[in-house]
Design an enzyme around this catalytic site. Structure first.
Site, mmCIF file in Angstrom:
data_model
loop_
_atom_site.group_PDB
_atom_site.id
_atom_site.type_symbol
_atom_site.label_atom_id
_atom_site.label_comp_id
_atom_site.label_asym_id
_atom_site.label_seq_id
_atom_site.Cartn_x
_atom_site.Cartn_y
_atom_site.Cartn_z
ATOM 1 N N ASP A 41 2.826 3.888 -4.128
ATOM 2 C CA ASP A 41 2.547 5.133 -4.893
ATOM 3 C C ASP A 41 3.566 6.233 -4.902
ATOM 4 O O ASP A 41 3.218 6.657 -3.529
ATOM 5 C CB ASP A 41 1.083 5.192 -4.860
ATOM 6 C CG ASP A 41 0.656 6.696 -5.471
ATOM 7 O OD1 ASP A 41 0.933 6.544 -6.547
ATOM 8 O OD2 ASP A 41 0.066 7.408 -4.580
ATOM 9 N N PHE A 62 -3.551 3.611 -6.186
ATOM 10 C CA PHE A 62 -3.178 5.089 -6.607
ATOM 11 C C PHE A 62 -3.599 6.099 -5.603
ATOM 12 O O PHE A 62 -4.543 5.858 -5.075
ATOM 13 C CB PHE A 62 -3.291 5.071 -7.851
ATOM 14 C CG PHE A 62 -2.486 4.283 -8.843
ATOM 15 C CD1 PHE A 62 -1.343 4.663 -9.315
ATOM 16 C CD2 PHE A 62 -2.910 3.257 -9.186
ATOM 17 C CE1 PHE A 62 -0.604 3.817 -10.406
ATOM 18 C CE2 PHE A 62 -2.249 2.398 -10.016
ATOM 19 C CZ PHE A 62 -0.994 2.677 -10.673
ATOM 20 N N CYS A 63 -2.946 7.386 -5.815
ATOM 21 C CA CYS A 63 -3.281 8.255 -4.914
ATOM 22 C C CYS A 63 -4.869 8.713 -5.260
ATOM 23 O O CYS A 63 -5.265 8.651 -6.561
ATOM 24 C CB CYS A 63 -2.446 9.644 -5.513
ATOM 25 S SG CYS A 63 -3.143 11.164 -4.818
ATOM 26 N N PRO A 64 -5.882 9.067 -4.564
ATOM 27 C CA PRO A 64 -5.395 9.351 -2.920
ATOM 28 C C PRO A 64 -5.733 8.186 -2.081
ATOM 29 O O PRO A 64 -6.094 8.273 -0.969
ATOM 30 C CB PRO A 64 -6.183 10.627 -2.728
ATOM 31 C CG PRO A 64 -7.564 10.230 -3.531
ATOM 32 C CD PRO A 64 -7.130 9.620 -4.910
ATOM 33 N N GLY A 65 -5.694 6.903 -2.826
ATOM 34 C CA GLY A 65 -6.088 5.591 -2.103
ATOM 35 C C GLY A 65 -5.236 5.345 -0.784
ATOM 36 O O GLY A 65 -5.866 5.279 0.369
#
Lengths: 130, 76
Positions: free
Chosen positions: B40, B13-16
């Site tokens: 995502d 998920f963000c910001p991954g």
């Protein structure tokens, strides 16, 4: 144009630590000059032998803890430092109160810093508090 | 021109996905191209925004069977 962004991180809630780490990592990686100041219960996560699991405030914290696809706040703070040269500074008062030595502090942290210095550097810049 | 490299950031998920992309791009040379795979939806909007802000080149974005393929060239 690069902005100066200051993040004051005092809570040990998973949601607040995660949001602070998201702001720090994305801003730093986008070229902003980021400084994060850790104090109060947030500091516990960066001192050896202290809290290891951030408590969820509510449903979101529990969801994030359960989903392995959510990057941890510690990983995001490390990204902020590694990819965007963010400064991650422990509050000197918190370090003293915890009786933490330099070896006890997470290596991602910079030198213990006083509040006066932090506020002086942050003067006129954007400040986020978590 | 170098070969396009795949960065697999599916199921994060963000910001991954953005951080994964930046990790690779920081070590890359100007002209290197990357194809980021992400599931995502937020990152699909955020990553082009980051590319525009920092001055790299967006080559394209398409969704194939639930996976977004975002193609980027390092421009500086």
């Amino acid at each position: 144009m690069s902005r100066k962004i200051f993040v004051l991180c005092i809570s040990d809630s998973r949601e607040k630590l995660q949001m602070a780490a998201m702001v720090a990592s994305v801003a730093a990686a986008s070229g902003d000059e980021v400084t994060v100041f850790f104090s109060m219960n947030a500091m516990l996560h960066f001192v050896k032998g202290r809290a290891t699991e951030a408590a969820a405030e509510g449903e979101f914290g529990r969801l994030m803890a359960a989903d392995k696809g959510v990057p941890s706040f510690k990983q995001l703070f490390a990204y902020a430092a590694d990819l965007g040269d963010a400064k991650l500074l422990p509050c000197s008062m918190a370090v003293d109160l915890l009786k933490a030595s330099a070896e006890d502090l997470d290596p991602v942290l910079g030198p213990p810093t006083g509040l006066t210095r932090f506020l002086s550097d942050a003067e006129g810049a954007q400040l986020f508090t978590f | 021109m170098s070969e396009m490299r795949i960065i697999d950031a599916r199921d994060t998920f963000c910001p991954g996905p953005l951080m994964e992309l930046i990790s690779y791009m920081k070590r890359a040379s100007v002209g290197d191209e990357f194809e980021l795979l992400s599931t995502d939806k937020g990152s699909v909007n955020d990553i082009p925004e980051w590319i525009k802000k920092v001055g790299h080149e967006m080559l394209g974005s398409e969704q194939v069977e639930g996976v977004w393929h975002i193609k980027v060239r390092k421009a500086k």
